[in-house]
Design a protein around this motif. Structure first.
Motif, PDB file in Angstrom:
ATOM      1  N   ILE A  23       0.840  -1.201   0.000  1.00 41.76           N
ATOM      2  CA  ILE A  23       0.000   0.000   0.000  1.00 41.76           C
ATOM      3  C   ILE A  23       0.877   1.253   0.000  1.00 41.76           C
ATOM      4  CG2 ILE A  23      -1.792   1.253   1.291  1.00 41.76           C
ATOM      5  CD1 ILE A  23      -2.808  -1.471   2.256  1.00 41.76           C
ATOM      6  N   ALA A  24       2.082   1.137   0.539  1.00 41.38           N
ATOM      7  CA  ALA A  24       3.015   2.267   0.538  1.00 41.38           C
ATOM      8  C   ALA A  24       3.484   2.603  -0.875  1.00 41.38           C
ATOM      9  CB  ALA A  24       4.213   1.958   1.425  1.00 41.38           C
ATOM     10  N   THR A  25       3.105   1.779  -1.856  1.00 46.06           N
ATOM     11  CA  THR A  25       3.450   2.048  -3.255  1.00 46.06           C
ATOM     12  C   THR A  25       2.946   3.419  -3.690  1.00 46.06           C
ATOM     13  OG1 THR A  25       3.406  -0.300  -3.815  1.00 46.06           O
ATOM     14  CG2 THR A  25       3.144   1.233  -5.641  1.00 46.06           C
ATOM     15  N   PHE A  26       1.808   3.863  -3.136  1.00 41.54           N
ATOM     16  CA  PHE A  26       1.253   5.166  -3.514  1.00 41.54           C
ATOM     17  C   PHE A  26       2.258   6.286  -3.246  1.00 41.54           C
ATOM     18  CE2 PHE A  26      -2.751   2.790  -2.893  1.00 41.54           C
ATOM     19  CZ  PHE A  26      -3.378   3.091  -4.083  1.00 41.54           C
ATOM     20  N   ILE A  27       2.934   6.225  -2.087  1.00 40.53           N
ATOM     21  CA  ILE A  27       3.943   7.229  -1.764  1.00 40.53           C
ATOM     22  C   ILE A  27       5.201   6.986  -2.584  1.00 40.53           C
ATOM     23  CG2 ILE A  27       5.528   7.978   0.068  1.00 40.53           C
ATOM     24  CD1 ILE A  27       3.242   7.848   2.012  1.00 40.53           C
ATOM     25  N   ALA A  28       5.555   5.718  -2.739  1.00 37.40           N
ATOM     26  CA  ALA A  28       6.757   5.374  -3.507  1.00 37.40           C
ATOM     27  C   ALA A  28       6.645   5.832  -4.960  1.00 37.40           C
ATOM     28  CB  ALA A  28       7.002   3.872  -3.443  1.00 37.40           C
ATOM     29  N   LEU A  29       5.442   5.789  -5.521  1.00 38.75           N
ATOM     30  CA  LEU A  29       5.226   6.245  -6.900  1.00 38.75           C
ATOM     31  C   LEU A  29       5.650   7.694  -7.069  1.00 38.75           C
ATOM     32  CD1 LEU A  29       1.719   4.752  -7.802  1.00 38.75           C
ATOM     33  CD2 LEU A  29       3.891   4.159  -8.860  1.00 38.75           C
ATOM     34  N   PHE A  30       5.149   8.534  -6.194  1.00 34.66           N
ATOM     35  CA  PHE A  30       5.460   9.959  -6.282  1.00 34.66           C
ATOM     36  C   PHE A  30       6.943  10.201  -6.028  1.00 34.66           C
ATOM     37  CE2 PHE A  30       5.895  13.982  -3.817  1.00 34.66           C
ATOM     38  CZ  PHE A  30       5.725  14.851  -4.886  1.00 34.66           C
ATOM     39  N   LYS A  31       7.482   9.542  -4.998  1.00 37.50           N
ATOM     40  CA  LYS A  31       8.882   9.715  -4.633  1.00 37.50           C
ATOM     41  C   LYS A  31       9.810   9.298  -5.783  1.00 37.50           C
ATOM     42  CE  LYS A  31      10.593   6.415  -2.296  1.00 37.50           C
ATOM     43  NZ  LYS A  31      10.699   5.418  -1.219  1.00 37.50           N
ATOM     44  N   THR A  32       9.566   8.127  -6.351  1.00 32.40           N
ATOM     45  CA  THR A  32      10.435   7.616  -7.411  1.00 32.40           C
ATOM     46  C   THR A  32      10.332   8.456  -8.673  1.00 32.40           C
ATOM     47  OG1 THR A  32      10.100   5.388  -6.528  1.00 32.40           O
ATOM     48  CG2 THR A  32      11.070   5.557  -8.711  1.00 32.40           C
ATOM     49  N   ALA A  33       9.113   8.838  -9.042  1.00 28.93           N
ATOM     50  CA  ALA A  33       8.918   9.653 -10.245  1.00 28.93           C
ATOM     51  C   ALA A  33       9.661  10.973 -10.118  1.00 28.93           C
ATOM     52  CB  ALA A  33       7.431   9.894 -10.463  1.00 28.93           C
ATOM     53  N   TYR A  34       9.546  11.592  -8.964  1.00 33.11           N
ATOM     54  CA  TYR A  34      10.211  12.873  -8.727  1.00 33.11           C
ATOM     55  C   TYR A  34      11.723  12.727  -8.805  1.00 33.11           C
ATOM     56  CZ  TYR A  34      11.944  16.921  -6.152  1.00 33.11           C
ATOM     57  OH  TYR A  34      12.639  18.039  -5.771  1.00 33.11           O
ATOM     58  N   LEU A  35      12.258  11.704  -8.122  1.00 29.58           N
ATOM     59  CA  LEU A  35      13.708  11.534  -8.075  1.00 29.58           C
ATOM     60  C   LEU A  35      14.286  11.143  -9.435  1.00 29.58           C
ATOM     61  CD1 LEU A  35      14.053   9.741  -4.619  1.00 29.58           C
ATOM     62  CD2 LEU A  35      14.745  12.071  -5.187  1.00 29.58           C
ATOM     63  N   LEU A  36      13.542  10.370 -10.234  1.00 30.69           N
ATOM     64  CA  LEU A  36      14.006  10.018 -11.570  1.00 30.69           C
ATOM     65  C   LEU A  36      14.215  11.261 -12.430  1.00 30.69           C
ATOM     66  CD1 LEU A  36      11.879   6.852 -12.463  1.00 30.69           C
ATOM     67  CD2 LEU A  36      14.369   6.961 -12.319  1.00 30.69           C
ATOM     68  N   GLY A  37      13.298  12.219 -12.281  1.00 30.78           N
ATOM     69  CA  GLY A  37      13.405  13.438 -13.071  1.00 30.78           C
ATOM     70  C   GLY A  37      14.361  14.455 -12.485  1.00 30.78           C
ATOM     71  N   VAL A  38      14.462  14.474 -11.144  1.00 32.80           N
ATOM     72  CA  VAL A  38      15.184  15.565 -10.503  1.00 32.80           C
ATOM     73  C   VAL A  38      16.674  15.287 -10.320  1.00 32.80           C
ATOM     74  CG1 VAL A  38      15.074  15.017  -8.008  1.00 32.80           C
ATOM     75  CG2 VAL A  38      14.706  17.384  -8.798  1.00 32.80           C
ATOM     76  N   GLU A  39      17.086  14.010 -10.237  1.00 36.08           N
ATOM     77  CA  GLU A  39      18.501  13.720  -9.980  1.00 36.08           C
ATOM     78  C   GLU A  39      19.407  14.228 -11.100  1.00 36.08           C
ATOM     79  OE1 GLU A  39      19.963   9.583  -9.618  1.00 36.08           O
ATOM     80  OE2 GLU A  39      20.783  10.216  -7.696  1.00 36.08           O
ATOM     81  N   PRO A  40      19.101  13.918 -12.381  1.00 33.20           N
ATOM     82  CA  PRO A  40      19.924  14.515 -13.453  1.00 33.20           C
ATOM     83  C   PRO A  40      19.849  16.050 -13.457  1.00 33.20           C
ATOM     84  CG  PRO A  40      18.597  12.698 -14.299  1.00 33.20           C
ATOM     85  CD  PRO A  40      18.089  13.003 -12.931  1.00 33.20           C
ATOM     86  N   PHE A  41      18.680  16.584 -13.090  1.00 31.59           N
ATOM     87  CA  PHE A  41      18.465  18.031 -13.028  1.00 31.59           C
ATOM     88  C   PHE A  41      19.388  18.658 -11.984  1.00 31.59           C
ATOM     89  CE2 PHE A  41      16.347  21.617 -10.977  1.00 31.59           C
ATOM     90  CZ  PHE A  41      16.038  22.427 -12.050  1.00 31.59           C
ATOM     91  N   PHE A  42      19.481  18.034 -10.808  1.00 36.49           N
ATOM     92  CA  PHE A  42      20.347  18.554  -9.758  1.00 36.49           C
ATOM     93  C   PHE A  42      21.803  18.638 -10.222  1.00 36.49           C
ATOM     94  CE2 PHE A  42      17.456  17.118  -6.040  1.00 36.49           C
ATOM     95  CZ  PHE A  42      16.856  18.363  -6.021  1.00 36.49           C
ATOM     96  N   PHE A  43      22.273  17.570 -10.860  1.00 41.26           N
ATOM     97  CA  PHE A  43      23.664  17.533 -11.297  1.00 41.26           C
ATOM     98  C   PHE A  43      23.935  18.565 -12.392  1.00 41.26           C
ATOM     99  CE2 PHE A  43      23.745  13.098  -9.547  1.00 41.26           C
ATOM    100  CZ  PHE A  43      24.778  13.313  -8.657  1.00 41.26           C
ATOM    101  N   SER A  44      23.017  18.694 -13.333  1.00 38.50           N
ATOM    102  CA  SER A  44      23.246  19.583 -14.476  1.00 38.50           C
ATOM    103  C   SER A  44      23.132  21.062 -14.115  1.00 38.50           C
ATOM    104  CB  SER A  44      22.267  19.246 -15.616  1.00 38.50           C
ATOM    105  OG  SER A  44      20.933  19.408 -15.196  1.00 38.50           O
ATOM    106  N   HIS A  45      22.470  21.390 -12.973  1.00 36.15           N
ATOM    107  CA  HIS A  45      22.301  22.794 -12.581  1.00 36.15           C
ATOM    108  C   HIS A  45      23.067  23.137 -11.302  1.00 36.15           C
ATOM    109  CE1 HIS A  45      18.875  22.260 -15.327  1.00 36.15           C
ATOM    110  NE2 HIS A  45      19.003  23.551 -15.561  1.00 36.15           N
TER     111      HIS A  45
END
Length: 504
Positions: free
Chosen positions: A279-301
């Motif tokens: 059931i914690a997948t609901f939180i994991a979905l948002f967390k993983t989606a955000y981190l997938l997009g934001v990690e390369p963003f953090f490094f590049s900026h």
């Protein structure tokens, strides 16, 4: 900049939802068909998958991101970074697979599943194939090929779901009713495999994904640079230690249940705990989606003048959405949980889910905070913080399971307290080593307030409907207060958009 981040996070988010939706819906089908003892076999193997995967990839995904950006002006060097990282993972995966097959019997015995050697071998191939795909997938992310990345991930998930349904449910029905392919299936299908066919489905999907990624794997001039590899390993080993510690916190509690509880009770508790944990997948979905997009963003900026302010803004909105998701799920847990897990044998475990959800929220904040030691090339700090968290998890699980009758409650509380400590250490240490102007008062209000209201809403009454009504009232109150607090910032944001449009 924000538009690019939002578009990529949206693609990663939608793909991540779809990727997780199929396993998410497969779980209630499996728990309905198999009781906690049978389902625990599946849960047991996959709880160990995380720690093995971290060892196989040994931090090369994050290391690849860092070194690829480090040599962004040198295409030849970037090519070397890619092939060096990929080769490293390939070598480790092949050695692991060879040794695993060679020692499959003692390995199955150590897992306490001596009769499931076939499942173990399939599982070893799954882990090796998935590890080999890790760096090519990272390459797609850093090249902004989000759609290609998402398509392969979704196809993999669809294959696992469809093949599991066919192998576990459809074929047995055809044999039972003498339907389509009855004579053929009776010759090749072994009904005793049961839930083991879920491993077979995953293996087929992993092999498909591997071959689908082959063009990405081989694209470019192959170059394995040993001096570069040594530099990458220096950066990668703390990431690996941090990953191992993180997996201990996230999934190894099932192993504690298996080895510290009596055998019969262990299977039941592991099966129930693993099912409701989904059931914690609901939180994991948002967390993983955000981190997938934001990690390369953090490094590049990282070199941008206002990068710290940008990171702080992103953290604030991440905490708001995390808090809202947490409070909504806890408020509606009673009906969502029963609807999701149709087998009443598992419902006793729903009471522990709010603790799991709060812990998962703390983990999301910690992962967001962890950018300070990655950007400053001090990944050993992350290893130390995660190691402290893992130590807390191990000690509390051991005490709770060995000397009390708490069962999986000990696992849930150990996870929550571990993530809480990691989150706090990362915040205070990060502010000294790599200051980012977070609004800590707002972070405390959103995350702390949501967690506190969740606990009150769920545990103050034994009446199901009272919990649902009280929880949703708290949820609406929280939305109102958040809107009121953030109204000024939203107004400023709207004015900036208007000015931008006018200039354009």
């Amino acid at each position: 900049m924000y538009k690019k981040l939002f578009s990529q996070t949206l693609i990663y988010g939608l793909s991540n939802v779809l990727v997780r939706v199929f396993p998410f819906f497969l779980t209630p089908m499996l728990v309905k068909a198999f009781g906690p003892s049978k389902y625990s076999i599946y849960a047991d193997f996959y709880s160990a998958a995380g720690i093995i995967s971290v060892l196989l990839t040994h931090g090369m995904e994050t290391t690849f991101f860092r070194f690829f950006q480090k040599y962004k002006e040198n295409k030849e060097k970037q090519n070397q970074v890619y092939f060096t990282a990929m080769t490293s993972v390939f070598i480790v995966s092949v050695v692991f697979l060879f040794l695993g097959i060679l020692f499959k019997k003692p390995l199955a015995l150590a897992f306490k599943h001596p009769d499931e050697i076939n499942f173990l071998v399939w599982f070893l191939f799954i882990l090796a194939a998935d590890a080999m795909c890790a760096v090519p997938f990272a390459k797609l992310r850093i090249q902004n090929k989000a759609i290609y990345f998402a398509s392969l991930k979704i196809l993999n998930s669809i294959l696992i779901f469809l093949l599991s349904v066919i192998l576990i449910f459809w074929i047995p029905k055809q044999i039972e009713t003498q339907g389509i392919g009855y004579l053929f299936f009776t010759k090749i299908y072994n009904i005793d495999y049961g839930i083991g066919y879920a491993f077979a489905a995953n293996l087929i999907a992993s092999i498909f994904t591997f071959f689908a990624l082959l063009p990405t794997m081989i694209k470019g001039k192959y170059s394995f640079n040993i001096p570069l590899w040594k530099q990458m390993l220096i950066y990668a080993w703390p990431v690996t230690i941090a990953g191992l510690a993180g997996i201990v916190n996230e999934t190894m509690d099932r192993q504690f249940l298996k080895y510290l509880l009596p055998e019969g009770d262990a299977d039941i508790q592991m099966g129930i705990y693993s099912a409701v944990y989904k059931i914690a997948t609901f939180i994991a979905l948002f967390k993983t989606a955000y981190l997938l997009g934001v990690e390369p963003f953090f490094f590049s900026h990282a070199s941008d003048k206002n990068s710290g302010k940008t990171y702080a803004t992103l953290m604030k909105y991440f905490s708001i959405f995390s808090a809202l998701i947490l409070l909504f799920l806890v408020a509606n847990l009673d009906w969502i949980g029963r609807l999701y897990i149709g087998n009443p044998e598992y419902w006793v475990g729903l009471k522990v889910v709010p603790i799991i959800l709060i812990g998962s929220t703390f983990l999301g904040i910690y992962l967001n905070l962890s950018i300070w030691y990655k950007l400053s090339d001090n990944t050993h700090y992350g290893a130390l913080i995660s190691g402290i968290g893992a130590l807390i998890t191990i000690i509390l699980n051991y005490i709770g399971l060995k000397y009390t009758n708490w069962g999986y409650w000990a696992c849930a509380w150990a996870t929550l307290l571990s993530y809480l400590v990691m989150m706090l250490i990362s915040y205070f240490w990060g502010q000294k080593k790599y200051p980012i102007p977070y609004n800590y008062r707002k972070l405390i209000f959103y995350i702390g307030g949501s967690s506190f209201l969740s606990l009150i809403a769920y545990y103050t009454s034994g009446n199901l409907w009272f919990r649902i009504i009280l929880g949703n009232l708290f949820f609406l109150l929280f939305i109102y207060l958040t809107t009121k607090i953030e109204y000024k910032d939203m107004k400023v944001f709207k004015e900036k958009i208007k000015k931008f449009r006018f200039k354009k």
